[in-house]
Design a protein around this motif. Structure first.
Motif, PDB file in Angstrom:
ATOM      1  N   GLN A  67      89.587  46.520   2.675  1.00 18.46           N
ATOM      2  CA  GLN A  67      90.232  47.747   2.226  1.00 18.46           C
ATOM      3  C   GLN A  67      89.522  48.969   2.786  1.00 18.46           C
ATOM      4  OE1 GLN A  67      92.982  48.201   0.692  1.00 18.46           O
ATOM      5  NE2 GLN A  67      93.500  46.158  -0.065  1.00 18.46           N
ATOM      6  N   ALA A  68      88.186  48.919   2.804  1.00 10.76           N
ATOM      7  CA  ALA A  68      87.417  50.041   3.337  1.00 10.76           C
ATOM      8  C   ALA A  68      87.732  50.266   4.807  1.00 10.76           C
ATOM      9  CB  ALA A  68      85.917  49.793   3.143  1.00 10.76           C
ATOM     10  N   TYR A 101      88.407  60.593   5.616  1.00  8.75           N
ATOM     11  CA  TYR A 101      88.171  61.760   4.783  1.00  8.75           C
ATOM     12  C   TYR A 101      87.784  61.414   3.340  1.00  8.75           C
ATOM     13  CZ  TYR A 101      90.334  64.179   8.683  1.00  8.75           C
ATOM     14  OH  TYR A 101      90.624  64.659   9.937  1.00  8.75           O
ATOM     15  N   SER A 102      87.591  60.130   3.048  1.00 12.22           N
ATOM     16  CA  SER A 102      87.309  59.731   1.671  1.00 12.22           C
ATOM     17  C   SER A 102      86.031  60.361   1.141  1.00 12.22           C
ATOM     18  CB  SER A 102      87.226  58.205   1.575  1.00 12.22           C
ATOM     19  OG  SER A 102      88.479  57.621   1.814  1.00 12.22           O
ATOM     20  N   ASP A 103      84.974  60.339   1.945  1.00 12.32           N
ATOM     21  CA  ASP A 103      83.701  60.891   1.482  1.00 12.32           C
ATOM     22  C   ASP A 103      83.828  62.378   1.174  1.00 12.32           C
ATOM     23  OD1 ASP A 103      82.443  58.461   1.633  1.00 12.32           O
ATOM     24  OD2 ASP A 103      81.604  58.804   3.631  1.00 12.32           O
ATOM     25  N   LEU A 104      84.546  63.105   2.023  1.00 18.59           N
ATOM     26  CA  LEU A 104      84.751  64.532   1.795  1.00 18.59           C
ATOM     27  C   LEU A 104      85.534  64.759   0.504  1.00 18.59           C
ATOM     28  CD1 LEU A 104      84.542  67.459   2.766  1.00 18.59           C
ATOM     29  CD2 LEU A 104      86.645  67.091   4.076  1.00 18.59           C
ATOM     30  N   ALA A 105      86.564  63.920   0.261  1.00 12.79           N
ATOM     31  CA  ALA A 105      87.366  64.062  -0.955  1.00 12.79           C
ATOM     32  C   ALA A 105      86.525  63.806  -2.197  1.00 12.79           C
ATOM     33  CB  ALA A 105      88.554  63.110  -0.911  1.00 12.79           C
ATOM     34  N   VAL A 106      85.650  62.796  -2.140  1.00 13.33           N
ATOM     35  CA  VAL A 106      84.773  62.499  -3.273  1.00 13.33           C
ATOM     36  C   VAL A 106      83.864  63.688  -3.556  1.00 13.33           C
ATOM     37  CG1 VAL A 106      82.825  61.094  -4.045  1.00 13.33           C
ATOM     38  CG2 VAL A 106      84.826  59.987  -3.050  1.00 13.33           C
ATOM     39  N   HIS A 128      97.554  48.188  -0.162  1.00 16.08           N
ATOM     40  CA  HIS A 128      96.572  49.115   0.390  1.00 16.08           C
ATOM     41  C   HIS A 128      96.588  50.390  -0.430  1.00 16.08           C
ATOM     42  CE1 HIS A 128      94.107  51.449   2.998  1.00 16.08           C
ATOM     43  NE2 HIS A 128      95.099  52.208   3.434  1.00 16.08           N
ATOM     44  N   CYS A 129      95.422  50.958  -0.639  1.00 16.92           N
ATOM     45  CA  CYS A 129      95.303  52.230  -1.354  1.00 16.92           C
ATOM     46  C   CYS A 129      94.543  53.206  -0.470  1.00 16.92           C
ATOM     47  CB  CYS A 129      94.579  52.038  -2.686  1.00 16.92           C
ATOM     48  SG  CYS A 129      94.288  53.604  -3.560  1.00 16.92           S
ATOM     49  N   PRO A 130      95.224  54.210   0.083  1.00 23.85           N
ATOM     50  CA  PRO A 130      94.546  55.167   0.954  1.00 23.85           C
ATOM     51  C   PRO A 130      93.435  55.949   0.262  1.00 23.85           C
ATOM     52  CG  PRO A 130      96.927  55.311   1.229  1.00 23.85           C
ATOM     53  CD  PRO A 130      96.668  54.439   0.034  1.00 23.85           C
ATOM     54  N   VAL A 131      93.457  55.989  -1.071  1.00 26.14           N
ATOM     55  CA  VAL A 131      92.436  56.762  -1.794  1.00 26.14           C
ATOM     56  C   VAL A 131      91.525  55.852  -2.623  1.00 26.14           C
ATOM     57  CG1 VAL A 131      93.842  58.849  -1.876  1.00 26.14           C
ATOM     58  CG2 VAL A 131      94.002  57.199  -3.757  1.00 26.14           C
ATOM     59  N   GLN A 132      91.427  54.585  -2.251  1.00 28.54           N
ATOM     60  CA  GLN A 132      90.634  53.635  -3.040  1.00 28.54           C
ATOM     61  C   GLN A 132      89.214  54.128  -3.295  1.00 28.54           C
ATOM     62  OE1 GLN A 132      89.688  49.967  -1.076  1.00 28.54           O
ATOM     63  NE2 GLN A 132      88.141  49.455  -2.578  1.00 28.54           N
ATOM     64  N   GLU A 166      87.812  54.922  -7.065  1.00 33.25           N
ATOM     65  CA  GLU A 166      86.747  54.140  -7.696  1.00 33.25           C
ATOM     66  C   GLU A 166      85.895  55.022  -8.605  1.00 33.25           C
ATOM     67  OE1 GLU A 166      84.717  52.480  -4.363  1.00 33.25           O
ATOM     68  OE2 GLU A 166      86.153  50.835  -4.093  1.00 33.25           O
ATOM     69  N   GLU A 167      85.715  56.255  -8.210  1.00 31.21           N
ATOM     70  CA  GLU A 167      84.917  57.197  -9.016  1.00 31.21           C
ATOM     71  C   GLU A 167      85.781  58.075  -9.902  1.00 31.21           C
ATOM     72  OE1 GLU A 167      81.501  60.661  -8.315  1.00 31.21           O
ATOM     73  OE2 GLU A 167      81.827  59.107  -6.801  1.00 31.21           O
ATOM     74  N   PHE A 168      87.044  58.258  -9.495  1.00 29.72           N
ATOM     75  CA  PHE A 168      87.934  59.143 -10.240  1.00 29.72           C
ATOM     76  C   PHE A 168      89.219  58.397 -10.602  1.00 29.72           C
ATOM     77  CE2 PHE A 168      85.239  61.776  -7.591  1.00 29.72           C
ATOM     78  CZ  PHE A 168      84.752  62.702  -8.507  1.00 29.72           C
ATOM     79  N   PRO A 169      89.171  57.567 -11.668  1.00 24.27           N
ATOM     80  CA  PRO A 169      90.345  56.773 -12.068  1.00 24.27           C
ATOM     81  C   PRO A 169      91.515  57.628 -12.526  1.00 24.27           C
ATOM     82  CG  PRO A 169      88.608  56.636 -13.735  1.00 24.27           C
ATOM     83  CD  PRO A 169      88.004  57.309 -12.541  1.00 24.27           C
ATOM     84  N   GLU A 170      91.284  58.921 -12.705  1.00 20.28           N
ATOM     85  CA  GLU A 170      92.389  59.818 -13.056  1.00 20.28           C
ATOM     86  C   GLU A 170      93.503  59.741 -12.011  1.00 20.28           C
ATOM     87  OE1 GLU A 170      88.642  61.886 -14.714  1.00 20.28           O
ATOM     88  OE2 GLU A 170      89.195  60.700 -12.943  1.00 20.28           O
ATOM     89  N   LEU A 171      93.141  59.448 -10.757  1.00 20.67           N
ATOM     90  CA  LEU A 171      94.150  59.326  -9.705  1.00 20.67           C
ATOM     91  C   LEU A 171      95.086  58.150  -9.975  1.00 20.67           C
ATOM     92  CD1 LEU A 171      91.926  59.979  -6.555  1.00 20.67           C
ATOM     93  CD2 LEU A 171      93.573  61.554  -7.605  1.00 20.67           C
ATOM     94  N   CYS A 172      94.515  57.013 -10.388  1.00 24.28           N
ATOM     95  CA  CYS A 172      95.324  55.831 -10.700  1.00 24.28           C
ATOM     96  C   CYS A 172      96.224  56.085 -11.910  1.00 24.28           C
ATOM     97  CB  CYS A 172      94.423  54.623 -10.960  1.00 24.28           C
ATOM     98  SG  CYS A 172      93.369  54.149  -9.568  1.00 24.28           S
TER      99      CYS A 172
END
Length: 251
Positions: A94-95, A101-106, A183-187, A191-197
């Motif tokens: 998945q990674a 851009y995942s790290d920047l979004a986190v 697939h989850c583009p924002v997985q 993982e840190e922000f379950p509010e998205l799910c």
């Protein structure tokens, strides 16, 4: 005529052969993500390749740690001798499918939480999926719940979620299907922000006009995001709102 030194036995330049193999392997990984648990025979049929050729790619992906054999009983069809091996994508796989851009979004969401608290993250997640409802809603033309679920899966696939709808055998009085997102583009972010799910599930409920139940998420360690969808009569008024009017506020 002799084969060039930098060509495979079929005369194809090694660089081109390597690129072709890498492209096919990537396609195999994407199909395992979207269709898994899936067998080598199923992948071969989909790709128009031999089962032996697909198994070579699967072996490489398994060695790389990007896929693994699905251990749940009853998934692969039972045949004479050894049951067929069915594959799913691992966290590592998945990674590999993630954007850069995942790290920047986190980091951005961490800053948002530090400044505005948990409520600020919840509002952000709700607005993100308000946008999803506005983009996807007009593409869901059917009022039949099963057809509408299929249209949602197709729209999500276009958004990068490798989605499909699968019937649930032996369901209750109300037919149930499962929306599977391979697939989850924002997985990495979720993982840190379950509010998205949580906001995504509410968006699905609004788009389908019915209550949905999230059973598993990739961010939570599953090989796919799985959501139960009742296929009884949907609330047509809600469907109209989801199609034609922007969502307001948080859900």
């Amino acid at each position: 005529m002799s084969t060039p030194a930098h060509a495979d036995p079929d005369g194809v330049p090694l660089e081109a052969a390597d690129d072709s193999a890498e492209s096919t392997r990537r396609r195999v990984l994407e199909l395992v993500a979207s269709d898994g648990p899936v067998t080598a025979a199923d992948l071969a049929t989909c790709l128009g390749l031999t089962a032996a050729g697909v198994r070579r790619h699967l072996a490489q992906l398994e060695d790389d740690g990007t896929i693994t054999v699905h251990a749940a009983p009853g998934v692969a069809p039972v045949r004479r001798g050894r049951p067929a091996r069915a594959y799913v994508v691992t966290t590592v796989g998945q990674a590999e499918l993630h954007d850069a851009y995942s790290d920047l979004a986190v980091q951005a969401l961490r800053h948002l939480r530090a400044v505005g608290g948990d409520a600020a993250v919840t509002v952000f997640a709700a607005h993100r999926y308000d946008d999803l409802v506005e983009r996807v809603g007009p593409r869901l033309a059917s009022t039949d719940p099963a057809e509408r679920a299929g249209q949602l899966a197709a729209a999500l696939s276009e958004e990068g979620y490798a989605a499909s709808v699968r019937p649930v055998a032996g369901a209750t009085l109300v037919p149930i299907a499962q929306l599977c997102q391979g697939h989850c583009p924002v997985q990495h972010v979720a993982e840190e922000f379950p509010e998205l799910c949580e906001a995504e599930a509410r968006a699905f409920s609004e788009l389908l006009g019915t209550h949905v139940q999230r059973l598993a998420t990739i961010a939570g360690g599953a090989h796919a995001c799985v959501t139960n969808l009742p296929l009884g009569t949907a609330h047509h008024a809600t469907l109209g709102v989801a199609q034609h009017a922007p969502a307001e506020g948080t859900r």
